[in-house]
Design a protein around this motif. Structure first.
Motif, short mmCIF file in Angstrom:
data_model
loop_
_atom_site.label_atom_id
_atom_site.label_comp_id
_atom_site.label_asym_id
_atom_site.label_seq_id
_atom_site.Cartn_x
_atom_site.Cartn_y
_atom_site.Cartn_z
N ALA A 55 5.75 3.34 -3.99
CA ALA A 55 5.98 3.30 -5.43
C ALA A 55 5.81 1.88 -5.98
CB ALA A 55 7.37 3.83 -5.75
N THR A 56 6.39 0.90 -5.29
CA THR A 56 6.36 -0.46 -5.82
C THR A 56 5.29 -1.33 -5.16
OG1 THR A 56 7.97 -1.17 -4.18
CG2 THR A 56 8.84 -0.43 -6.30
N GLY A 57 4.79 -0.89 -4.02
CA GLY A 57 3.85 -1.73 -3.28
C GLY A 57 4.53 -2.90 -2.60
N LEU A 58 5.85 -2.86 -2.56
CA LEU A 58 6.58 -3.96 -1.92
C LEU A 58 7.15 -3.49 -0.58
CD1 LEU A 58 8.55 -5.43 -4.96
CD2 LEU A 58 6.38 -6.21 -4.00
N PHE A 59 7.39 -4.46 0.27
CA PHE A 59 7.94 -4.14 1.58
C PHE A 59 9.43 -3.82 1.48
CE2 PHE A 59 4.25 -6.38 3.45
CZ PHE A 59 3.90 -5.42 4.37
N LYS B 174 2.92 -10.69 16.66
CA LYS B 174 3.85 -11.35 15.74
C LYS B 174 3.26 -11.41 14.34
CE LYS B 174 4.46 -15.49 14.91
NZ LYS B 174 4.36 -16.92 14.99
N ASN B 175 1.93 -11.57 14.25
CA ASN B 175 1.30 -11.61 12.93
C ASN B 175 1.29 -10.25 12.26
OD1 ASN B 175 0.79 -14.32 13.11
ND2 ASN B 175 -1.22 -14.04 14.05
N GLU B 176 1.38 -9.20 13.05
CA GLU B 176 1.32 -7.86 12.46
C GLU B 176 2.71 -7.28 12.23
OE1 GLU B 176 -1.27 -4.96 14.08
OE2 GLU B 176 -2.88 -6.38 14.39
N CYS C 50 1.31 4.83 18.73
CA CYS C 50 1.21 4.15 17.44
C CYS C 50 1.58 5.18 16.39
CB CYS C 50 -0.20 3.65 17.19
SG CYS C 50 -0.61 2.19 18.15
N LYS D 83 -0.32 -12.35 18.76
CA LYS D 83 -1.11 -11.51 17.86
C LYS D 83 -0.20 -10.48 17.18
CE LYS D 83 -5.79 -11.40 19.71
NZ LYS D 83 -6.86 -10.47 20.10
N LEU E 187 5.92 -0.30 3.77
CA LEU E 187 5.55 -0.44 2.38
C LEU E 187 6.12 0.71 1.57
CD1 LEU E 187 3.88 -2.72 1.26
CD2 LEU E 187 1.89 -1.22 1.32
N GLY F 162 -8.74 -0.84 19.50
CA GLY F 162 -8.86 -1.81 18.42
C GLY F 162 -7.52 -2.18 17.83
N THR F 163 -6.48 -1.40 18.14
CA THR F 163 -5.14 -1.82 17.73
C THR F 163 -4.58 -2.72 18.82
OG1 THR F 163 -4.23 0.14 18.75
CG2 THR F 163 -4.63 0.25 16.40
N ILE F 164 -3.56 -3.46 18.46
CA ILE F 164 -2.96 -4.36 19.46
C ILE F 164 -2.25 -3.55 20.53
CG2 ILE F 164 -1.19 -6.11 19.76
CD1 ILE F 164 -2.11 -7.45 17.37
#
Lengths: 422, 351
Positions: B67-71, B290-292, B90, B288, B64, B98-100
């Motif tokens: 500044a822009t909040g965009l990826f 893949k979603n993150e 990590c 799982k 992220l 609790g993390t993958i």
């Protein structure tokens, strides 16, 4: 008469949009793929499986009024994960045929941060007066509105009126009523504590009830607090003592609804959809014997987790002006009312909840309004999948007694930070 | 492609085998010709995605821009996606519970546990079922069909069936209640959940095992048993000295297939327990992840692929699970050919 009103509303919406498009000239759109804000023409609305059969009639109403800008419905699967993946694939491919799509509240930030949603500002602005405040907040990322809330959801406390005359206002009051359940030979309280998204909703509700905040205003995780630990501890203690039945650790929405409908539960935390089913299901043993109350808090009403869906415009749509009109149409009072009556979808407009005729027909509406007004949305962050895993894993371990509540919230915060850090 | 066309257009008979290595040489050339389309096909659908997944696993997930909040694109990651899993890193800290990432070794352990326990049970039951089906008795066809039914049901359906049976109010808890055992949380309790999955897996796949073993049993000529009988061998001796050695190759193939299957088990635990009670398998972890973050998932699926390829290699090299009988002279022609197609399937979740 109903139809005519719809038409006038739509005609109004169209003229507003025409003016807006005329002024804006499609300048401020951040889209990288052409198709500015003034594009008009047929659009496609992508949404999850339409089990309640509200989408097709809705599309027919729109099409009747917009013969040159017809909407086509594309239904996805009824599984949220698959809907998410389908949207991701089409957005990654910059597919212009997905003009408007339904977004779960927790996906908004992720999609917005990836640049897939058209910001609703400038020429694309959507007036937000009349909406319930938490729904607008959940649709906002980086101080920009990215979607129109289309349906909301707030949890309520279902209770047995034949056993409990006045519903508990506080959590302690609720636990004290567990003796009633014991006497009646049933279980006291259950929510959804299986390890899935529902646990994130339930666990955050309990932590929020005691005054915890999962994230601060900047989105930084703040789960490691004495308040959060207290909330989890309360769950763990009452799970251990049996006030929450052992099997509740396997409950998703439907299992817990079944337990309540078969008369085995005194109190149930669940979403509004249960109300109609529990009053009409042939197998329901609690017909006419239950009512709803706001979730209890430490002192006064508790905080529900906000659920619901938004409708967003794809950044790659070629017909954004039409899409914006469609958003206004979907969130119009008439459509919201129809969705509630035909599909049990909680409206996002304040006016519907206070309509006396509707309240007479749907007595749970005022309670639902209280619930949604006090609702806290789950962390609005593009890293939501990692955040929810962090909450689920640690809350599940704490409720089962595999780690202390203090350790769980400590790990939770660390895991949330790690997930957000990439 | 044109080379292939040229060669096929020439009748093979017109090319006298000059080097005259006999029948085998000509067969080798023609064999190569016949196998080329398959190799091209495999390269497109298996090898390319595999290499692509490996390439992607060395890239960073989008981060992220504050500044822009965009990826923004993450760039090269070096081996950080691998150290994430293998060394539990990590970012700059070790992965918090609790993390993958923190679930990797648990998932590896439980996947190996499923593999060992359920394959052992399936081998024992499979041999037993196969021996029953191999006998001549009235209604043998019916018994064979009945035994095969569980295997014909899609795994997802099996998983949902068992989900209902293992529910707290489900039939299994009622049944064990008859014997005075208190109800178990089959889909959440750490031990009960593991065994729920093993029970469902065994129920579903033992028929497959039995079928392959039965095929082997039927190849054993009856006179071998007759001779044993004449020599006065006991039933146990007959079984260990004749049946087992002669059925070894098909048995090892069955074990190989099942092992590779369980190593990539996904749908059964995903539907039955959703990963509760420490039943998250490696493949579930891939999905799982893949979603993150996509690239971390590529690294994990590559690790799973290597693990499965290694298991297959061990089986074929040392276990005698020779899936393809090689012609005696071309021993070196395709040393690991059977490994890839089977093992590469495992990368489909992430690739």
């Amino acid at each position: 008469m109903h139809k005519r009103r719809t038409l006038t509303v739509m005609a109004g919406a169209v003229s507003v949009a025409l003016v807006a498009a005329g002024c804006g000239g499609g300048g401020s759109s951040s889209s990288s793929s052409g198709g500015g804000a003034s594009g008009r023409g047929p659009i496609t609305f992508v949404s999850g499986k339409d089990n309640a059969n509200v989408l097709a009639p809705q599309a027919a109403r729109w099409n009747a009024a917009h013969p040159t800008e017809k909407v086509t419905i594309k239904e996805q699967s009824d599984k949220a994960d698959q809907q998410h993946d389908d949207l991701v694939q089409h957005m990654q491919a910059k597919d212009p045929s997905y003009d408007v799509f339904s977004v779960d509240v927790v996906w908004t930030a992720e999609f917005a941060a990836k640049g897939w949603l058209t910001p609703l500002k400038g020429a694309m602005a959507l007036p937000t007066n009349g909406f319930l405040a938490p729904t607008i907040k959940a649709a906002t990322y980086n101080n920009t509105l990215y979607a129109a809330p289309s349906s909301s959801d707030g949890a309520m406390l279902y209770y047995r009126t034949d056993l409990v005359k006045t519903p508990p206002k506080t959590i302690d009051e609720m636990w004290s009523m567990c003796s009633i359940a014991k006497k009646a030979g049933i279980d006291c309280f259950a929510g959804q504590f299986a390890k899935y998204e529902g646990l994130t909703c339930n666990a955050t509700e309990w932590m929020n009830a005691y005054g915890a905040k999962m994230v601060d205003a900047q989105g930084k995780p703040t789960a490691d607090s004495p308040e959060a630990a207290k909330g989890l501890q309360a769950l763990a203690d009452h799970y251990k003592s049996g006030d929450i039945p052992k099997q509740a650790i396997t409950y998703q929405e439907e299992e817990s609804r079944a337990a309540f409908e078969s008369g085995k539960l005194l109190f149930l935390r669940n979403w509004p959809y249960v109300y109609n089913l529990a009053s009409t299901d042939a197998s329901s043993k609690v017909k006419g014997k239950f009512a709803v109350a706001p979730l209890p808090g430490v002192s006064g009403p508790g905080t529900s987790t906000l659920g619901g869906h938004m409708v967003a415009i794809s950044a790659y749509s070629k017909n954004k002006a039409t899409a914006l009109d469609f958003l206004k149409f979907v969130t119009s009072p008439d459509e919201q009312k129809t969705n509630m009556e035909k599909g049990s979808l909680a409206p996002v407009l304040e006016s519907i909840y206070t309509d006396p005729a509707l309240v007479a027909k749907y007595p749970y509406l005022p309670v639902l309004k209280t619930s949604i007004e006090n609702a806290v949305s789950r962390p609005v962050t593009p890293f939501y999948p990692g955040i929810t895993t962090a909450i689920q894993e640690n809350a599940f371990a704490a409720i089962q007694g595999q780690k202390t509540a203090q350790q769980a919230v400590k790990d939770m915060q660390a895991a949330m930070a790690a997930a957000a850090g990439g | 492609m044109s080379a292939v066309a040229d060669r096929t257009s020439q009748p093979v008979e017109n090319k006298p085998a000059k080097k005259s290595k006999g029948l085998n040489a000509g067969q080798g050339r023609r064999g190569l010709l016949l196998v080329t389309p398959t190799i091209i096909f495999l390269a497109v659908i298996i090898i390319y995605p595999l290499l692509k997944a490996i390439q992607l696993s060395f890239q960073k997930d989008a981060g992220l821009d504050p500044a822009t909040g965009l990826f923004v694109e993450g760039g090269s990651a070096g081996v950080s996606n691998y150290t994430h899993w293998l060394l539990q890193r990590c970012g700059n800290v070790s992965c918090p519970p609790g993390t993958i990432g923190a679930q990797f070794y648990d998932a590896l352990r439980v996947t190996l546990f499923f593999t060992v326990v359920s394959v052992v049970i399936e081998v024992l039951l499979g041999i037993w079922f196969a021996m029953i089906m191999n006998r001549d008795f009235k209604g043998r066809g019916l018994v064979r069909a009945a035994i095969l039914v569980p295997w014909a049901i899609p795994t997802a359906v099996t998983a949902k069936l068992f989900y209902f049976m293992f529910a707290y109010d489900g039939i299994i808890n009622h049944l064990i209640g008859i014997f005075g055992i208190s109800p178990q949380l089959w889909t959440s309790d750490p031990w009960a959940a593991k065994f729920a999955i093993i029970i469902a897996d065994v129920w579903k796949t033992t028929p497959f095992m039995a079928l392959l073993i039965l095929a082997g049993l039927q190849l054993i000529p009856g006179d071998v048993y007759e001779a044993a009988q004449i020599d006065g061998a006991s039933k146990w001796q007959t079984f260990t000295k004749i049946t087992l050695p002669l059925v070894k190759t098909p048995l090892m193939v069955a074990v190989l297939f099942r092992t590779l299957d369980v190593l990539r088990i996904y749908d059964l635990p995903a539907i039955l327990t959703g990963g509760a009670g420490g039943t998250t398998s490696l493949s579930m972890l891939v999905i799982k992840q893949k979603n993150e973050g996509f690239h971390g998932a590529s690294a994990l699926s590559t690790i799973v692929f290597l693990l499965i390829a290694f298991a297959a290699f061990l089986f074929i090299q040392f276990g005698g699970a020779d899936v393809i009988k090689r012609p005696p002279k071309s021993e070196k022609a395709a040393p690991t050919a059977p490994v890839n197609p089977v093992a590469a399937n495992a990368t489909t979740p992430g690739a």
